[in-house]
Design a protein around this motif. Sequence first.
Motif, PDB file in Angstrom:
ATOM      1  N   ASP A   1     -19.385 -95.586  78.830  1.00  0.00           N
ATOM      2  CA  ASP A   1     -18.464 -96.563  79.401  1.00  0.00           C
ATOM      3  C   ASP A   1     -17.396 -97.007  78.397  1.00  0.00           C
ATOM      4  N   ASP A   2     -17.800 -97.264  77.163  1.00  0.00           N
ATOM      5  CA  ASP A   2     -16.832 -97.711  76.155  1.00  0.00           C
ATOM      6  C   ASP A   2     -15.774 -96.644  75.886  1.00  0.00           C
ATOM      7  N   SER A   3     -16.189 -95.386  75.827  1.00  0.00           N
ATOM      8  CA  SER A   3     -15.227 -94.298  75.597  1.00  0.00           C
ATOM      9  C   SER A   3     -14.241 -94.187  76.746  1.00  0.00           C
ATOM     10  N   TRP A   4     -14.746 -94.284  77.994  1.00  0.00           N
ATOM     11  CA  TRP A   4     -13.850 -94.209  79.153  1.00  0.00           C
ATOM     12  C   TRP A   4     -12.842 -95.355  79.125  1.00  0.00           C
ATOM     13  N   GLN A   5     -13.334 -96.562  78.844  1.00  0.00           N
ATOM     14  CA  GLN A   5     -12.426 -97.716  78.828  1.00  0.00           C
ATOM     15  C   GLN A   5     -11.377 -97.580  77.729  1.00  0.00           C
ATOM     16  N   ARG A   6     -11.784 -97.108  76.565  1.00  0.00           N
ATOM     17  CA  ARG A   6     -10.839 -96.932  75.464  1.00  0.00           C
ATOM     18  C   ARG A   6      -9.800 -95.872  75.833  1.00  0.00           C
ATOM     19  N   LEU A   7     -10.260 -94.749  76.379  1.00  0.00           N
ATOM     20  CA  LEU A   7      -9.325 -93.691  76.775  1.00  0.00           C
ATOM     21  C   LEU A   7      -8.332 -94.183  77.822  1.00  0.00           C
ATOM     22  N   PHE A   8      -8.855 -94.741  78.894  1.00  0.00           N
ATOM     23  CA  PHE A   8      -7.996 -95.126  80.013  1.00  0.00           C
ATOM     24  C   PHE A   8      -7.057 -96.277  79.641  1.00  0.00           C
ATOM     25  N   SER A   9      -7.618 -97.302  79.022  1.00  0.00           N
ATOM     26  CA  SER A   9      -6.821 -98.505  78.759  1.00  0.00           C
ATOM     27  C   SER A   9      -5.980 -98.414  77.496  1.00  0.00           C
ATOM     28  N   ASP A  10      -6.583 -98.010  76.401  1.00  0.00           N
ATOM     29  CA  ASP A  10      -5.887 -98.046  75.119  1.00  0.00           C
ATOM     30  C   ASP A  10      -5.064 -96.792  74.838  1.00  0.00           C
ATOM     31  N   ILE A  11      -5.657 -95.642  75.053  1.00  0.00           N
ATOM     32  CA  ILE A  11      -4.972 -94.401  74.703  1.00  0.00           C
ATOM     33  C   ILE A  11      -3.943 -93.999  75.762  1.00  0.00           C
ATOM     34  N   PHE A  12      -4.333 -94.062  77.044  1.00  0.00           N
ATOM     35  CA  PHE A  12      -3.421 -93.638  78.105  1.00  0.00           C
ATOM     36  C   PHE A  12      -2.731 -94.802  78.808  1.00  0.00           C
ATOM     37  N   ASN A  13      -2.907 -96.003  78.281  1.00  0.00           N
ATOM     38  CA  ASN A  13      -2.200 -97.186  78.766  1.00  0.00           C
ATOM     39  C   ASN A  13      -2.283 -97.355  80.288  1.00  0.00           C
ATOM     40  N   LYS A  14      -3.441 -97.048  80.833  1.00  0.00           N
ATOM     41  CA  LYS A  14      -3.738 -97.190  82.263  1.00  0.00           C
ATOM     42  C   LYS A  14      -2.841 -96.323  83.149  1.00  0.00           C
ATOM     43  N   ASP A  15      -2.415 -95.203  82.613  1.00  0.00           N
ATOM     44  CA  ASP A  15      -1.584 -94.244  83.340  1.00  0.00           C
ATOM     45  C   ASP A  15      -2.497 -93.156  83.908  1.00  0.00           C
ATOM     46  N   MET A  16      -2.728 -93.179  85.225  1.00  0.00           N
ATOM     47  CA  MET A  16      -3.646 -92.228  85.844  1.00  0.00           C
ATOM     48  C   MET A  16      -3.179 -90.782  85.673  1.00  0.00           C
ATOM     49  N   GLY A  17      -1.887 -90.535  85.706  1.00  0.00           N
ATOM     50  CA  GLY A  17      -1.384 -89.182  85.536  1.00  0.00           C
ATOM     51  C   GLY A  17      -1.695 -88.623  84.155  1.00  0.00           C
ATOM     52  N   ALA A  18      -1.457 -89.417  83.133  1.00  0.00           N
ATOM     53  CA  ALA A  18      -1.760 -88.986  81.762  1.00  0.00           C
ATOM     54  C   ALA A  18      -3.260 -88.840  81.569  1.00  0.00           C
ATOM     55  N   PHE A  19      -4.024 -89.741  82.178  1.00  0.00           N
ATOM     56  CA  PHE A  19      -5.479 -89.668  82.085  1.00  0.00           C
ATOM     57  C   PHE A  19      -5.990 -88.395  82.770  1.00  0.00           C
ATOM     58  N   ARG A  20      -5.432 -88.070  83.926  1.00  0.00           N
ATOM     59  CA  ARG A  20      -5.805 -86.840  84.631  1.00  0.00           C
ATOM     60  C   ARG A  20      -5.481 -85.619  83.782  1.00  0.00           C
ATOM     61  N   ASP A  21      -4.311 -85.613  83.152  1.00  0.00           N
ATOM     62  CA  ASP A  21      -3.934 -84.489  82.295  1.00  0.00           C
ATOM     63  C   ASP A  21      -4.945 -84.294  81.168  1.00  0.00           C
ATOM     64  N   TYR A  22      -5.394 -85.386  80.581  1.00  0.00           N
ATOM     65  CA  TYR A  22      -6.418 -85.302  79.527  1.00  0.00           C
ATOM     66  C   TYR A  22      -7.686 -84.647  80.078  1.00  0.00           C
ATOM     67  N   CYS A  23      -8.127 -85.109  81.233  1.00  0.00           N
ATOM     68  CA  CYS A  23      -9.355 -84.569  81.832  1.00  0.00           C
ATOM     69  C   CYS A  23      -9.197 -83.091  82.173  1.00  0.00           C
ATOM     70  N   THR A  24      -8.015 -82.698  82.599  1.00  0.00           N
ATOM     71  CA  THR A  24      -7.731 -81.307  82.942  1.00  0.00           C
ATOM     72  C   THR A  24      -7.867 -80.391  81.725  1.00  0.00           C
ATOM     73  N   ASN A  25      -7.587 -80.907  80.558  1.00  0.00           N
ATOM     74  CA  ASN A  25      -7.626 -80.099  79.338  1.00  0.00           C
ATOM     75  C   ASN A  25      -9.028 -79.886  78.779  1.00  0.00           C
ATOM     76  N   GLU A  26     -10.022 -80.494  79.375  1.00  0.00           N
ATOM     77  CA  GLU A  26     -11.407 -80.308  78.935  1.00  0.00           C
ATOM     78  C   GLU A  26     -12.079 -79.288  79.855  1.00  0.00           C
ATOM     79  N   ASP A  27     -12.429 -78.131  79.315  1.00  0.00           N
ATOM     80  CA  ASP A  27     -13.004 -77.054  80.129  1.00  0.00           C
ATOM     81  C   ASP A  27     -14.266 -77.472  80.874  1.00  0.00           C
ATOM     82  N   VAL A  28     -15.080 -78.307  80.269  1.00  0.00           N
ATOM     83  CA  VAL A  28     -16.346 -78.683  80.910  1.00  0.00           C
ATOM     84  C   VAL A  28     -16.119 -79.533  82.161  1.00  0.00           C
ATOM     85  N   TRP A  29     -14.927 -80.071  82.329  1.00  0.00           N
ATOM     86  CA  TRP A  29     -14.651 -80.933  83.477  1.00  0.00           C
ATOM     87  C   TRP A  29     -13.835 -80.250  84.572  1.00  0.00           C
ATOM     88  N   ASP A  30     -13.669 -78.933  84.499  1.00  0.00           N
ATOM     89  CA  ASP A  30     -12.849 -78.232  85.488  1.00  0.00           C
ATOM     90  C   ASP A  30     -13.274 -78.511  86.923  1.00  0.00           C
TER      91      ASP A  30
END
Length: 131
Positions: free
Chosen positions: A47-76
């Motif tokens: 949970d802490d990693s998700w919150q940090r990624l979504f809120s702090d790193i991607f500034n609550k931008d769903m498009g940028a967050f989706r792009d990050y998830c797309t780049n991880e092969d295990v999450w295809d």
Amino acid sequence: DDRIDVAAGQFAMAEDLNALGFVYLGLLFATLANPATLSAPMPPTDDDSWQRLFSDIFNKDMGAFRDYCTNEDVWDEVVDLLDREEGAGWNLLGELLLARERLGEAFTEDEERQFGSAKDLLEHPFFKVKI
């Protein structure tokens, strides 16, 4: 004052929806991920990693967050599921994760951005996606 009670109830619901969004995010990405390998390790899904990624790193931008998830092969497969029906899964996650921020936005009855009940939540198009 009734307005204070209504506002407090809406705030509590927005908090609950936000928390549900992070729980649902973790559930999807931890349970539906492809098995990790040495060349494609599992990124953190707590949970802490998700919150940090979504809120702090991607500034609550769903498009940028989706792009990050797309780049991880295990999450295809998870990304493919969330992309179905014109991104209905990403839309649902956005509605949940941004419930607190959207609480203050002006909206009309037709444009209500928050789920009023569990039944409303389950009526979201993502839950109608054929798997």
